[in-house]
Design a protein around this motif. Sequence first.
Motif, PDB file in Angstrom:
ATOM      1  N   VAL A 129       3.066   6.062  -2.862  1.00  0.00           N
ATOM      2  CA  VAL A 129       4.194   6.946  -3.178  1.00  0.00           C
ATOM      3  C   VAL A 129       4.529   6.918  -4.666  1.00  0.00           C
ATOM      4  CG1 VAL A 129       6.652   7.330  -2.732  1.00  0.00           C
ATOM      5  CG2 VAL A 129       5.138   6.703  -0.858  1.00  0.00           C
ATOM      6  N   LEU A 130       4.200   5.839  -5.372  1.00  0.00           N
ATOM      7  CA  LEU A 130       4.614   5.628  -6.755  1.00  0.00           C
ATOM      8  C   LEU A 130       4.311   6.803  -7.693  1.00  0.00           C
ATOM      9  CD1 LEU A 130       5.937   3.574  -8.646  1.00  0.00           C
ATOM     10  CD2 LEU A 130       3.655   2.653  -9.121  1.00  0.00           C
ATOM     11  N   PRO A 131       3.089   7.376  -7.710  1.00  0.00           N
ATOM     12  CA  PRO A 131       2.826   8.488  -8.638  1.00  0.00           C
ATOM     13  C   PRO A 131       3.741   9.691  -8.400  1.00  0.00           C
ATOM     14  CG  PRO A 131       0.775   7.616  -7.772  1.00  0.00           C
ATOM     15  CD  PRO A 131       1.866   6.996  -6.971  1.00  0.00           C
ATOM     16  N   VAL A 161       0.835  -1.204   0.000  1.00  0.00           N
ATOM     17  CA  VAL A 161       0.000   0.000   0.000  1.00  0.00           C
ATOM     18  C   VAL A 161       0.870   1.254   0.000  1.00  0.00           C
ATOM     19  CG1 VAL A 161      -1.679   1.333   1.333  1.00  0.00           C
ATOM     20  CG2 VAL A 161      -1.964  -1.133   1.093  1.00  0.00           C
ATOM     21  N   ALA A 162       1.928   1.267   0.817  1.00  0.00           N
ATOM     22  CA  ALA A 162       2.835   2.419   0.861  1.00  0.00           C
ATOM     23  C   ALA A 162       3.508   2.637  -0.488  1.00  0.00           C
ATOM     24  CB  ALA A 162       3.883   2.210   1.952  1.00  0.00           C
ATOM     25  N   PHE A 163       3.906   1.540  -1.143  1.00  0.00           N
ATOM     26  CA  PHE A 163       4.568   1.637  -2.448  1.00  0.00           C
ATOM     27  C   PHE A 163       3.659   2.288  -3.478  1.00  0.00           C
ATOM     28  CE2 PHE A 163       5.252  -0.270  -6.649  1.00  0.00           C
ATOM     29  CZ  PHE A 163       6.532   0.178  -6.907  1.00  0.00           C
ATOM     30  N   HIS A 182      -5.207   5.019  -6.099  1.00  0.00           N
ATOM     31  CA  HIS A 182      -6.358   5.705  -5.506  1.00  0.00           C
ATOM     32  C   HIS A 182      -6.547   5.212  -4.067  1.00  0.00           C
ATOM     33  CE1 HIS A 182     -10.364   7.312  -4.894  1.00  0.00           C
ATOM     34  NE2 HIS A 182     -10.185   8.021  -5.996  1.00  0.00           N
ATOM     35  N   PRO A 183      -6.630   6.132  -3.096  1.00  0.00           N
ATOM     36  CA  PRO A 183      -6.679   5.704  -1.688  1.00  0.00           C
ATOM     37  C   PRO A 183      -7.862   4.812  -1.351  1.00  0.00           C
ATOM     38  CG  PRO A 183      -7.130   8.069  -1.907  1.00  0.00           C
ATOM     39  CD  PRO A 183      -6.619   7.593  -3.226  1.00  0.00           C
TER      40      PRO A 183
END
Length: 201
Positions: free
Chosen positions: A155-157, A150-152, A184-185
């Motif tokens: 941060v990816l965009p 989820v963290a990856f 998208h969160p």
Amino acid sequence: MLYLQLFISFFKIGLFGFGGGLAILSLIQMEVEQHGWMSQQEFVDIVAVSQVTPGPIGINCATYVGYTTAGFWGSVLATTAIILPSLIIMLSICKAYFWLNKKFKGNPYFEQTLRMLRFTVLGLIASAALMLIKPTNFIDPISWIIFGVVAFFTVLPQITTPFISKTTPPFREGLGVGLNVLSHPILLIVLAGVAGYFIYI
């Protein structure tokens, strides 16, 4: 007179109540007791109801206090008063941002400042996430893997935006849309919840 007292009280709470809903409950309680709008037990009951209903607890509490004190229009007035300071401040900040963006568009120093602010936001989000890293939340390696994935994607965009902007327009648009969907969160929350359900239930 009661309506004016409600508006002034909750406008003050909205203006000086930093730290979220739970942090401003003491301010709401102080105003309620000062004006004698309800007993301490009634206020405790309202806080309990505010916690189990959807939405920010501070706004819910203001709505219930206003309704208990002055009926429907009291609830409308108290709710409006508590959100009005935040609304004014955020609209002013947005207005200033769009003015600056229009005035300094293309300015390398302004663009660099905005890029630096993105990483500041990432730092704030990371700080909030680190506060939740406790043994009660991370019970095994799988929970760490879910958190990492989820963290990856969160941060990816932010990391890939400078590289995507240098690609050809069709590829840039398609990749940008794909990354926005994947990161998208709401989608990440739902997928993490589904994974947790099937793994731990």
